[in-house]
Design a protein around this motif. Sequence first.
Motif, short mmCIF file in Angstrom:
data_model
loop_
_atom_site.label_atom_id
_atom_site.label_comp_id
_atom_site.label_asym_id
_atom_site.label_seq_id
_atom_site.Cartn_x
_atom_site.Cartn_y
_atom_site.Cartn_z
N CYS A 242 0.86 -1.17 0.00
CA CYS A 242 0.00 0.00 0.00
C CYS A 242 0.90 1.23 0.00
O CYS A 242 2.02 1.21 0.55
N ALA A 243 0.45 2.29 -0.62
CA ALA A 243 1.20 3.54 -0.61
C ALA A 243 0.24 4.70 -0.53
O ALA A 243 -0.94 4.59 -0.91
N SER A 244 0.73 5.81 -0.02
CA SER A 244 -0.10 7.01 0.00
C SER A 244 0.76 8.20 -0.38
O SER A 244 1.99 8.18 -0.30
N ARG A 245 0.05 9.24 -0.78
CA ARG A 245 0.72 10.43 -1.28
C ARG A 245 -0.12 11.63 -0.90
O ARG A 245 -1.35 11.60 -0.97
N ARG A 246 0.57 12.71 -0.55
CA ARG A 246 -0.13 13.91 -0.09
C ARG A 246 -0.90 14.57 -1.24
O ARG A 246 -2.04 14.99 -1.09
N ASP A 247 -0.23 14.61 -2.39
CA ASP A 247 -0.80 15.37 -3.49
C ASP A 247 -0.28 14.80 -4.80
O ASP A 247 0.70 14.04 -4.81
N ARG A 248 -0.91 15.15 -5.89
CA ARG A 248 -0.47 14.66 -7.19
C ARG A 248 0.62 15.53 -7.80
O ARG A 248 1.24 15.17 -8.76
N ALA A 249 0.84 16.70 -7.21
CA ALA A 249 1.81 17.61 -7.80
C ALA A 249 3.19 16.96 -7.87
O ALA A 249 3.50 16.04 -7.11
N GLY A 250 4.01 17.46 -8.76
CA GLY A 250 5.26 16.78 -9.09
C GLY A 250 6.23 16.54 -7.97
O GLY A 250 7.06 15.64 -8.04
N GLY A 251 6.16 17.32 -6.93
CA GLY A 251 7.16 17.17 -5.88
C GLY A 251 6.81 16.22 -4.77
O GLY A 251 7.56 16.09 -3.80
#
Lengths: 115, 112
Positions: free
Chosen positions: A92-101
Motif C-alpha cells: 500500500c502507498a499514499s501520497r499527499r498530493d499529485r503535484a510533481g514534488g
Amino acid sequence: EPEVTQTPSHQVTQMGQEVILRCVPISNHLYFYWYRQILGQKVEFLVSFYNNEISEKSEIFDDQFSVERPDGSNFTLKIRSTKLEDSAMYFCASRRDRAGGYEQYFGPGTRLTVT
Amino acid sequence: SQQGEEDPQALSIQEGENATMNCSYKTSINNLQWYRQNSGRGLVHLILIRSNEREKHSGRLRVTLDTSKKSSSLLITASRAADTASYFCATDGAAFGNQFYFGTGTSLTVIP
C-alpha cells in the motif's frame, strides 16, 4: 515520522477464499495506492484511489479485486476468490498530493501466500 | 510502456567503492524517484528528482536526470555492506494518470 502501516504482515489462504488486506495511509494524504510484487519480479501497479473512488487501475486489477476506504483511516484491498498466482507481496502507498514534488510513501507490505 | 529499466541488473562491489545504477524510461515524466528494497522487505524512498532538475544530492546519494536522453543515474559513494539491496527507479508521468511505473531493479551487493 508518520508512516504507512499494513496488516497482516503475512496472510496464508486457500485457493478460492476471500482475503482482505488492510492499510492505514498517512493521515493527511489524499491519494492511495496498491501495488503487487511477485517474488523476484518488479513492483506492479494495481490501483489508485482518490476522493473515495478509483482513479486508475491496471489490467491486473480485474473483477476479483476491489478497494474500499471504509472509514477515515483504513484503506483495504479485497481479493474475492484467490488464485495461486495471487501469491505476492502487496504494498500500500499514499501520497499527499499529485503535484510533481510529492513522493509516494510505501507500507512494509503484506505477503500473501495462496495454497 | 512507460516502465523504467535499470541497468545493470546486478552489481557487486567492494565496500568503500562507488556504485552507479542507471535507469531509462520512455516518455515524459513529472518526476523520477529512487527506492531501495531489502530482500523480502518494503520499499524505502531514497530521493525524488523533478523533471526540471538535473542533479540532486542526499547524503552519500547523488541522482542525475537527463530528460533529453530519458535517463537517470543513482550514485552511492563510499558504499557499505548495509547498502546491499535492490534499487528501483519509479517514474511519475502525468500522461499516464495517477500511478508510478517501477523498473526491474538493480541488485547491489556490497562485499565487506
